[in-house]
Design an enzyme around this catalytic site. Structure first.
Site, mmCIF file in Angstrom:
data_model
loop_
_atom_site.group_PDB
_atom_site.id
_atom_site.type_symbol
_atom_site.label_atom_id
_atom_site.label_comp_id
_atom_site.label_asym_id
_atom_site.label_seq_id
_atom_site.Cartn_x
_atom_site.Cartn_y
_atom_site.Cartn_z
ATOM 1 C CB SER A 38 42.286 29.674 31.639
ATOM 2 O OG SER A 38 42.942 30.506 32.328
ATOM 3 C CD GLU A 74 42.085 21.289 29.052
ATOM 4 O OE1 GLU A 74 40.584 21.116 28.808
ATOM 5 O OE2 GLU A 74 41.848 22.694 30.098
ATOM 6 C CG ASN A 110 38.466 26.959 33.004
ATOM 7 O OD1 ASN A 110 38.123 26.844 34.525
ATOM 8 N ND2 ASN A 110 39.756 27.564 32.352
ATOM 9 C CG HIS A 159 44.565 25.252 31.478
ATOM 10 N ND1 HIS A 159 43.666 25.090 30.806
ATOM 11 C CD2 HIS A 159 44.787 26.296 32.282
ATOM 12 C CE1 HIS A 159 43.435 25.863 31.796
ATOM 13 N NE2 HIS A 159 43.940 25.889 32.437
HETATM 14 N N1 LIG Z 1 45.337 31.569 38.452
HETATM 15 C C1 LIG Z 1 45.089 30.804 37.836
HETATM 16 O O1 LIG Z 1 44.613 29.647 39.061
HETATM 17 C C2 LIG Z 1 45.247 30.275 37.189
HETATM 18 C C3 LIG Z 1 45.372 28.458 36.251
HETATM 19 C C4 LIG Z 1 45.595 28.016 35.406
HETATM 20 C C5 LIG Z 1 45.467 29.030 34.392
HETATM 21 N N2 LIG Z 1 45.894 30.500 34.511
HETATM 22 C C6 LIG Z 1 46.584 30.890 33.228
HETATM 23 O O2 LIG Z 1 48.060 31.923 33.961
HETATM 24 C C7 LIG Z 1 48.188 32.683 32.772
HETATM 25 C C8 LIG Z 1 48.564 34.020 34.383
HETATM 26 O O3 LIG Z 1 47.667 34.142 35.651
HETATM 27 P P1 LIG Z 1 48.263 34.060 36.606
HETATM 28 O O4 LIG Z 1 47.124 34.167 37.857
HETATM 29 O O5 LIG Z 1 49.763 33.579 37.279
HETATM 30 O O6 LIG Z 1 48.897 35.777 36.724
HETATM 31 P P2 LIG Z 1 49.131 36.840 37.459
HETATM 32 O O7 LIG Z 1 48.760 37.775 37.141
HETATM 33 O O8 LIG Z 1 49.787 35.959 38.946
HETATM 34 O O9 LIG Z 1 50.410 36.833 37.077
HETATM 35 C C9 LIG Z 1 50.793 37.102 36.011
HETATM 36 C C10 LIG Z 1 52.695 37.593 35.414
HETATM 37 O O10 LIG Z 1 52.393 37.926 34.026
HETATM 38 C C11 LIG Z 1 53.501 38.846 34.021
HETATM 39 N N3 LIG Z 1 53.695 40.196 33.062
HETATM 40 C C12 LIG Z 1 53.110 41.059 32.770
HETATM 41 N N4 LIG Z 1 52.371 41.213 31.587
HETATM 42 C C13 LIG Z 1 54.491 41.292 31.229
HETATM 43 C C14 LIG Z 1 55.290 40.673 29.882
HETATM 44 N N5 LIG Z 1 54.494 42.282 29.052
HETATM 45 N N6 LIG Z 1 55.715 40.525 30.376
HETATM 46 C C15 LIG Z 1 56.905 40.254 31.141
HETATM 47 N N7 LIG Z 1 55.720 39.554 31.857
HETATM 48 C C16 LIG Z 1 54.531 40.360 31.921
HETATM 49 C C17 LIG Z 1 52.602 40.123 35.558
HETATM 50 O O11 LIG Z 1 53.742 41.388 35.935
HETATM 51 C C18 LIG Z 1 52.664 38.899 36.639
HETATM 52 O O12 LIG Z 1 54.057 38.344 37.353
HETATM 53 C C19 LIG Z 1 46.404 33.163 32.593
HETATM 54 O O13 LIG Z 1 46.448 32.978 31.132
HETATM 55 C C20 LIG Z 1 45.509 32.691 32.982
HETATM 56 O O14 LIG Z 1 44.649 32.607 32.029
HETATM 57 C C21 LIG Z 1 45.799 30.643 35.607
#
Ligand SMILES: NC(=O)c1ccc[n+]([C@@H]2O[C@H](COP(=O)([O-])OP(=O)(O)OC[C@H]3O[C@@H](n4cnc5c(N)ncnc54)[C@H](O)[C@@H]3O)[C@@H](O)[C@H]2O)c1
Length: 322
Positions: free
Chosen positions: A153, A186, A224, A174
């Site tokens: 993000s 994005e 963002n 994104h």
């Molecule tokens: N949540 C949102 O609204 C949103 C929106 C757009 C972008 N993002 C971005 O997406 C990314 C993920 O966010 P999220 O909300 O899905 O997080 P989340 O915490 O829900 O999921 C992350 C996942 O990654 C896994 N993980 C951790 N370490 C790992 C590793 N070494 N190898 C493989 N898997 C691993 C975790 O077990 C978990 O299942 C971030 O960069 C975030 O900024 C999030």
């Protein structure tokens, strides 16, 4: 139009949310630069990763879903199954269609699965150290021609790309939350990202029925950089007593036609995430106009992170007002 800001419209083939085509991978738009992409790795199967895996598999791609532990892989697959059942009920799909989509997703904990993929999308938590480690490992195992994308993000794509030996093949992809519903992707170009990588990523987004928009790598990208200062300003308005939380949200909903108010949206995103993105904007752009609101900081310190902890600007759960 070419260059950042260019929008490719997926509308000619965009179906209702969650109802991508079922034939060849990404059937609909005739693929040119991405025709060889058949198998995609998704690393991290949380909120975003399981949605990303779902949309790729629903569009006919084989998916390698990699998470850190077997139980996280199981949780991701169960979530995708539940979400697809919901879509099937709504769209009148038969069971076989859901089964076929699920059969295209292979879950595991070994990054070695990326060896067979032409594209990898990273969706692990928003911590640079972790992304650095994952990108180093992905670079070592992914085929030389493969593109590696991050769903970050706010973290710099240029910095992430610099840990690999293929910075021209690293890009931001994104997706928005919830992935199966939101049509924007994005596309974030790092300083070294090549035109070929950008074209491939845009075409892949179109094949998912999404609309890619190309932007350059600056703190917060476009989404963002604009959204978070609005949310932050809503926090200031609340802190300064300009209006109640309900009044602030209602003004923005009814007056600006936003589907939800900024404080409600902050609770949905997570106040910790909002704060960390404001810090990225403040540090990266150095302008005091991006300073995080003290109320936002205080709420994060208290553990009031929004919906996920049951309390943010609103209270959620029994007897809630959220
Ligand atoms: N949540 C949102 O609204 C949103 C929106 C757009 C972008 N993002 C971005 O997406 C990314 C993920 O966010 P999220 O909300 O899905 O997080 P989340 O915490 O829900 O999921 C992350 C996942 O990654 C896994 N993980 C951790 N370490 C790992 C590793 N070494 N190898 C493989 N898997 C691993 C975790 O077990 C978990 O299942 C971030 O960069 C975030 O900024 C999030």
């Amino acid at each position: 139009m070419s260059g950042p800001g260019r929008t490719l419209d997926a509308s000619p083939r965009t179906a209702a949310p969650g109802t991508p085509p079922e034939a060849a991978p990404g059937a609909g738009a005739a693929p040119t630069v991405s025709a060889h992409v058949k198998r995609v790795a998704v690393v991290g199967g949380g909120t975003m990763g399981n949605g990303i895996a779902q949309v790729f598999a629903s569009s006919g791609f084989d998916v390698e879903l990699v998470d850190a532990k077997p139980e996280f892989v199981e949780r991701a697959l169960a979530t995708i199954g539940k979400n697809l059942d919901r879509v099937a009920k709504k769209q009148g799909w038969d069971e076989a269609r859901v089964k076929a989509i699920l059969a295209r997703i292979h879950g595991g904990t070994a990054l070695d699965a990326v060896k067979q993929c032409q594209l990898a999308v990273e969706a692990v938590p928003e911590r640079f150290e972790l992304k650095r480690e994952i990108f180093g490992a992905l670079d070592a195992v992914a085929p030389a021609q493969a593109v590696i994308a991050s769903n970050t993000s706010s973290i710099s794509i240029t910095e992430i790309a610099a840990v690999t030996r293929r910075p021209e093949q690293v890009i931001g992809m994104h997706f928005m939350n919830p992935v199966p519903v939101m049509t924007l992707v994005e596309i974030v170009r790092g300083i070294a990202t090549s035109d070929a990588t950008t074209r491939l990523t845009e075409e892949m987004s179109l094949r998912l029925g999404k609309t890619p928009v190309e932007v350059n790598d600056f703190p917060g990208f476009v989404s963002n950089r604009i959204l978070m200062p609005m949310i932050n300003e809503a926090c200031f308005a609340l802190m300064e007593g300009v209006a109640t939380r309900e009044a602030i949200d209602t003004v923005m909903k009814l007056g600006m036609n936003h589907p939800m108010g900024p404080l409600q949206l902050a609770d949905l995103i997570g106040l910790d995430t909002c704060l960390s993105i404001m810090n990225v904007l403040h540090d990266g752009l150095g302008d005091p106009k991006y300073r995080p609101c003290p109320l936002l900081r205080k709420m994060v310190s208290a553990g009031w992170l929004g919906r996920k902890t049951g309390r943010g600007f609103y209270v959620y759960g029994q007897g809630s007002n959220g």
